[in-house]
Design an enzyme around this catalytic site. Structure first.
Site, PDB file in Angstrom:
ATOM      1  N   LYS A 171       0.837  -1.199   0.000  1.00 46.10           N
ATOM      2  CA  LYS A 171       0.000   0.000   0.000  1.00 46.10           C
ATOM      3  C   LYS A 171       0.872   1.249   0.000  1.00 46.10           C
ATOM      4  O   LYS A 171       1.919   1.274   0.650  1.00 46.10           O
ATOM      5  CB  LYS A 171      -0.902  -0.030   1.246  1.00 46.10           C
ATOM      6  CG  LYS A 171      -1.994   1.015   1.290  1.00 46.10           C
ATOM      7  CD  LYS A 171      -2.873   0.806   2.535  1.00 46.10           C
ATOM      8  CE  LYS A 171      -3.988   1.824   2.663  1.00 46.10           C
ATOM      9  NZ  LYS A 171      -4.834   1.573   3.856  1.00 46.10           N
ATOM     10  N   SER A 193      -9.679   1.426   3.219  1.00 46.13           N
ATOM     11  CA  SER A 193      -8.920   2.194   2.254  1.00 46.13           C
ATOM     12  C   SER A 193      -7.848   1.410   1.487  1.00 46.13           C
ATOM     13  O   SER A 193      -7.255   1.947   0.562  1.00 46.13           O
ATOM     14  CB  SER A 193      -8.228   3.350   2.973  1.00 46.13           C
ATOM     15  OG  SER A 193      -7.289   2.853   3.918  1.00 46.13           O
ATOM     16  N   SER A 241      -9.646  -0.906   7.372  1.00 48.07           N
ATOM     17  CA  SER A 241      -9.152  -0.639   6.023  1.00 48.07           C
ATOM     18  C   SER A 241      -8.542  -1.834   5.300  1.00 48.07           C
ATOM     19  O   SER A 241      -8.375  -1.794   4.087  1.00 48.07           O
ATOM     20  CB  SER A 241      -8.125   0.501   6.053  1.00 48.07           C
ATOM     21  OG  SER A 241      -8.789   1.737   6.079  1.00 48.07           O
TER      22      SER A 241
END
Lengths: 516, 528
Positions: free
Chosen positions: B76, B171, B195
């Site tokens: 990420k 996310s 997330s």
């Protein structure tokens, strides 16, 4: 201020602060002294924050001043409070900056064990209660030299609280009379330092050094005045005082300014002020921003700091993982107040001399080494170390460790003096020779320069006789009863003997000859 | 080969069935093919090929570094990667190249993993859709799956074309899409309120949030320091355990990592029976907004445990309903603080205004942050004001303690693992999702996942079945703090029972022959 030019990749350093809030007086203690004393007394406010000032005019109230100090002191450690990067005096700007110091995203603080130990030791030395659990907080404000936008400090639960420092102030009527004072210490906290801003007005730029500020000590003084028995006055804060002398001056000035202001019908604003070193006055800093709200919050990346003592130490705990307060207490050196007391007791020293001995790094050790090796009286040693030796050091701005004269050499010199082998003025001559670093011992210097006192009484008597013969007027003065006239004769004889005669012996011979 | 699990491909590498370079090139070509998913912000092709080359040498010398040697992974874009741009999907950090690796990234690289790239997210991980980043939204690979397309054809109301693609959740949506579309075998997400688990549920993956303090946060650009945890997205529980085994452990650079985790996870045993287990079903998680399909799957999962001999009991977590509002206060406060360093001085974006430092700060931050981030900074600073601190921040901390205690009480009553839904519903189309603002969405979508972060517990979302629409549905298991291994062992047993179908992306990639071994894909499955 224009936009600072620092960009990513610049480096710097960080240091830690221990903060001590000075205690304050709440109108206790009767005001003393004359009008001039109001200022005079305050000049020693650094050692005496509980001082009271007086308004002597008849029918009016007295004034009392309240002073609290926030003292920022750099911890002597090899690396910074929250990062592994080094701390080194006068390192090139931004040369000692870790990714954490530069506040790169994702970096986390890691507490430096040495700094915690230093804080505990400071707390113990100042008779504080050491909190076995303390917390870290973030204090937020935007400034170019604060790259994270917040400073890590200990606002809510600091490492040490409720201490006191007892000290003496030589303010009595008699020489050497020391009045004991106590200042209360509110708290000691570990705090990350901000960077250093260098303003380049020509280019309208500000340069940032993240090595962090380099002063060893910085004090903010909070000052207010009030009438005893009435509520405390509005306080002002004089920021960034970096020497004891300026601190005292700033406080003196500020107390007087506030009293004048109030007596002239003005009011004191709760504001920050700075001390103008050349003009010797404080001026308002006129913060552009109104009231700062630092938006304190707990630092989530540092767990509570836990300390242990002998009773609470977990069994089998890894000594590298825990900090033992009792263990630190054992390593605490003799505290200065105890040392001073011992010096006064042991050597019959004036208290003020004991302060001087301790205030100069290495001087006490030097003194003790001389004492160990000489037969001379401690009082003599004290006098030589504090007057002659320290005087030479100060004149050349040297540290004790840089002295050209060793304790052994001084001890030998004092032995020669003690055994009346040389006169005290000859001794000073020898000392001056020693200072030249020519590698000679006091004994060698004395014999080379023929500085030994004349031991031949017959020869001395001859010198005295000649002097009296050559100066009949002075002899007349003596006989007329002018007591000081004999000193002149003594001086003349000494000169004639090239300072090699003992004045006491000369005096004795002269008196004998004069009365005959 | 691409459809296999991490464990399987690791075995294939060791047996020489495929070389790291071949594997890397296959993944790179698939990344290009699926570029429209917007899963990656940066594809680190050169780095990955270089790493593959080195890995290949090690395999040739018979000295691979570990099970992850030669395995393509994705990270990420809020984990610092040395020499590779790290943006947090924000204008503020566009062009920012960290000089160091996050500890978790370094640990993966030390094992020989190949870094394929940095994955998309909501700006600074603030969101639950992966729709609010400066590089645009991430598309859910399931939008293009055979399973979903076929169901849609049966529905006369569905629109044709690509306009109704689905969100990944967030996310960590980029990481989820990357693993789901077979462009890598595992990906790092971050999990502050769900997330990692949320997009895992929407993308049919295992999404694991370790216990707080088990895995280092050093180098993870923070959202909420006291809740952030690096998350792991994989195709099966064993893979997640394998990655956790690499990542877990004390890090001297993160003082909140524990020295002696109670259970350092290594290899999961296969649970033969669950008769000694007690599964707790929190009654507060049965909310009206929960889709009936998920509710029924949840209930069937509980029945499954019961029928296999486990004790299944209802438990109460009475402060659950306060969690989201409490989270809002704590999260925004920490955000306000953490974002303070982004001032344009040292790194990242800086505006052109230079009349004063203050003006430069203000304009830089206005240009650098999106509305969501600015909104949270504003709220957070409000809560931290001296006059508000006691009423908001301190109260929220107290509520947080109550929420954490709820879990402790449940576990102390004899429950081993809690079973809950992960999300309220399956993935929704983007056009549907953006009808509500980020704050509303986050508050709704984090409802089942976020209390876990308050309490620092380990939790994992396991894909269970496809909905009527052909979309994945996940259920969540929550364990005691540092009982990550026990949690994953239970999850592994459950995974084996449910036999979740593999995503069929042949229509999406019909000319990508290497992965068109449909039957093979199907057999990837969750069986070993």
């Amino acid at each position: 201020m224009a936009a600072p030019v620092l960009r990513r990749g610049c480096r710097g350093r960080l240091w830690a602060l221990a903060c001590v809030d000075g205690g304050s007086c709440h109108g206790r203690g009767a005001p003393t002294g004359s009008p001039s004393n109001r200022i005079r007394g305050q000049s020693s406010v650094a050692q005496q924050p509980l001082h009271t000032a007086q308004k002597p005019r008849k029918g009016e109230h007295n004034w009392a001043a309240v002073v609290g100090l926030e003292i920022h002191a750099q911890i002597s450690s090899n690396s910074k409070l929250f990062s592994g990067s080094q701390v080194r005096f006068s390192a090139p700007p931004n040369s000692l900056v870790s990714f954490f110091d530069a506040s790169l995203p994702g970096t986390l603080p890691v507490l430096n064990r040495r700094c915690v130990e230093a804080a505990v030791m400071t707390g113990l030395a100042l008779n504080c209660h050491i909190n076995k659990k303390s917390l870290f907080d973030r204090k937020h404000y935007f400034y170019a030299d604060l790259p994270a936008g917040y400073q890590i400090t200990q606002q809510r639960l600091p490492i040490a609280v409720n201490g006191s420092l007892t000290y003496g102030v030589s303010a009595g009527k008699e020489r050497g009379q020391v009045i004991p004072k106590t200042v209360r210490v509110k708290q000691i906290q570990l705090e990350q330092d901000s960077g250093k801003s260098l303003h380049d007005d020509l280019r309208s730029q500000t340069l940032i050094d993240l090595n962090r500020a380099e002063g060893q000590l910085r004090v903010d003084a909070n000052i207010s005045v009030h009438h005893p028995g009435e509520p405390l006055g509005v306080r002002t804060e004089v920021k960034n005082l970096n020497s004891i002398r300026f601190l005292a001056k700033a406080i003196d000035y500020e107390i007087q300014r506030q009293i004048n202001e109030l007596e002239n019908g003005g009011e004191i604003l709760n504001e920050t002020r700075s001390f103008h070193e050349k003009l010797g006055c404080t001026v308002s800093m006129r913060d552009k921003e109104a009231k700062q709200d630092y938006r304190f919050m707990p630092e989530p990346n540092l767990p509570p700091l836990l300390l242990y003592d002998a009773t609470s130490l977990p069994i089998g705990a890894d000594p590298r993982q825990v900090i033992d307060i009792d263990q630190i207490r054992e390593t605490l050196p003799e505290l200065p107040s105890v040392t001073r007391e011992r010096l006064v007791q042991q050597y019959g020293m004036l208290p003020e001399h004991s302060f001087t001995l301790l205030n100069e790094v290495g001087l006490l050790e030097f003194f003790q080494n001389v004492i160990k090796e000489t037969r001379a009286e401690p009082k003599k040693v004290t006098s030589w170390v504090l007057n002659i030796f320290l005087g030479y050091l100060k004149q050349e701005n040297l540290a004790v460790s840089e002295s050209p004269v060793t304790p052994s050499a001084l001890a030998e010199l004092l032995d020669l003096l003690d055994s009346r082998t040389i006169s005290s003025s000859a001794a000073k001559q020898v000392f001056e020779e020693l200072w030249k670093r020519e590698g000679k011992t006091p004994g060698q210097i004395v014999s080379e320069k023929q500085l030994e006192l004349m031991q031949d009484r017959g020869a001395l008597e001859q010198f005295c006789y000649s002097v009296m013969k050559d100066h009949p007027q002075v002899v007349m003065d003596v006989k007329k009863g002018n007591p000081r006239a004999i000193n002149k004769l003594i001086g003349l004889v000494r000169k004639a003997t090239l300072n090699r005669a003992d004045p006491a012996v000369i005096k004795e011979i002269l008196e004998k000859q004069l009365s005959s | 080969m691409l459809g296999r699990t991490l464990r399987e491909v690791s075995a294939a590498l060791k047996q020489g069935q495929i070389t790291p370079t071949e594997l890397c090139q296959k993944c790179l070509s698939l990344i290009k093919k699926t570029k429209f998913l917007n899963a990656y912000i940066t594809v680190s092709e050169e780095v990955a090929l270089k790493q593959a080359e080195e890995s290949e040498k090690r395999y040739k010398n018979g000295q691979p570094l570990g099970d992850l040697d030669g395995i393509p992974i994705a990270v990420k874009d809020n984990f610092s990667t040395s020499g590779i741009e790290t943006t947090c999907a924000s204008n503020m950090l566009k062009g920012y190249v960290p000089p160091y690796n996050a500890t978790v990234v370094q640990k993966l690289l030390d094992q020989g993993a190949l870094l394929m790239g940095k994955t998309n997210l909501d700006e600074f991980a603030m969101g639950s859709g992966s729709t609010d980043g400066v590089f645009g939204p991430v598309k859910n690979p399931w939008s293009y799956s055979k399973q979903y397309r076929e169901k849609r054809k049966q529905n006369p109301h569905s629109k044709s074309g690509d306009s109704d693609w689905l969100i990944t959740g967030g996310s960590s949506g980029g990481s989820a899409a990357a693993v789901s579309a077979f462009t890598c075998y595992a990906a790092l997400g971050s999990d502050t309120g769900g997330s990692t688990r949320n997009p895992a549920a929407h993308c049919g993956l295992v999404g694991f949030k370790p216990s707080y303090g088990l895995v280092s946060r050093h180098g993870l650009i923070p959202l909420v320091n006291s809740m952030d945890v690096p998350g792991i997205l994989t195709r099966c529980v064993d893979d997640a355990a394998m990655v956790l085994g690499v990542l877990a452990g004390h890090d001297p650079k993160d003082s909140t990592t524990v020295h002696d985790p109670i259970n350092k996870p290594l290899v999961l045993s296969s649970l033969a029976d669950v008769s000694k287990l007690c599964i707790g079903i929190p009654k507060e998680y049965l909310v009206p907004e929960l889709s009936s399909e998920i509710q029924s799957l949840w209930s069937r999962a509980a029945d499954l445990f019961e029928s296999e001999g486990a004790k299944v009991i209802e438990v109460s977590l009475p402060h659950t309903s306060y969690s989201i509002v409490c989270y809002h206060v704590l999260c925004t406060s920490e955000v306000a603080s953490n974002m303070a360093r982004f001032d344009g001085l040292q790194y990242g974006h800086r505006c052109d205004i230079d009349v004063s430092t203050e003006a430069m700060y203000a304009a830089t931050r206005r240009e650098g942050f999106n509305d969501v981030v600015r909104g949270r900074i504003l709220s957070g600073n409000f809560f931290l004001l001296k006059e508000n601190y006691e009423n908001y921040f301190v109260k929220a901390q107290k509520v947080r303690r109550l929420i954490a205690n709820d879990f402790v009480n449940a576990f102390n009553s004899g429950v081993d693992v809690l079973l809950t839904p992960t999300t309220l519903s399956e993935a929704v189309p983007y056009l549907e999702f953006i009808k509500e603002d980020n704050r509303t969405r986050s508050a709704q979508d984090d409802i089942f996942t976020q209390p876990v972060n308050m309490a620092g517990l380990p939790a994992v979302s396991i894909p269970v079945a496809l909905s009527n629409q052909g979309l994945p549905i996940g259920l969540q298991f929550i364990g005691r703090a540092f009982y990550d291994q026990q949690l994953l062992t239970v999850a592994k047993w459950f995974e084996k029972q449910v036999q979740f179908p593999v995503i069929q992306l042949q229509e999406l990639m019909d000319d990508c022959s290497a992965i068109l071994e449909n039957e093979k894909l199907a057999s990837v499955s969750l069986k070993q």
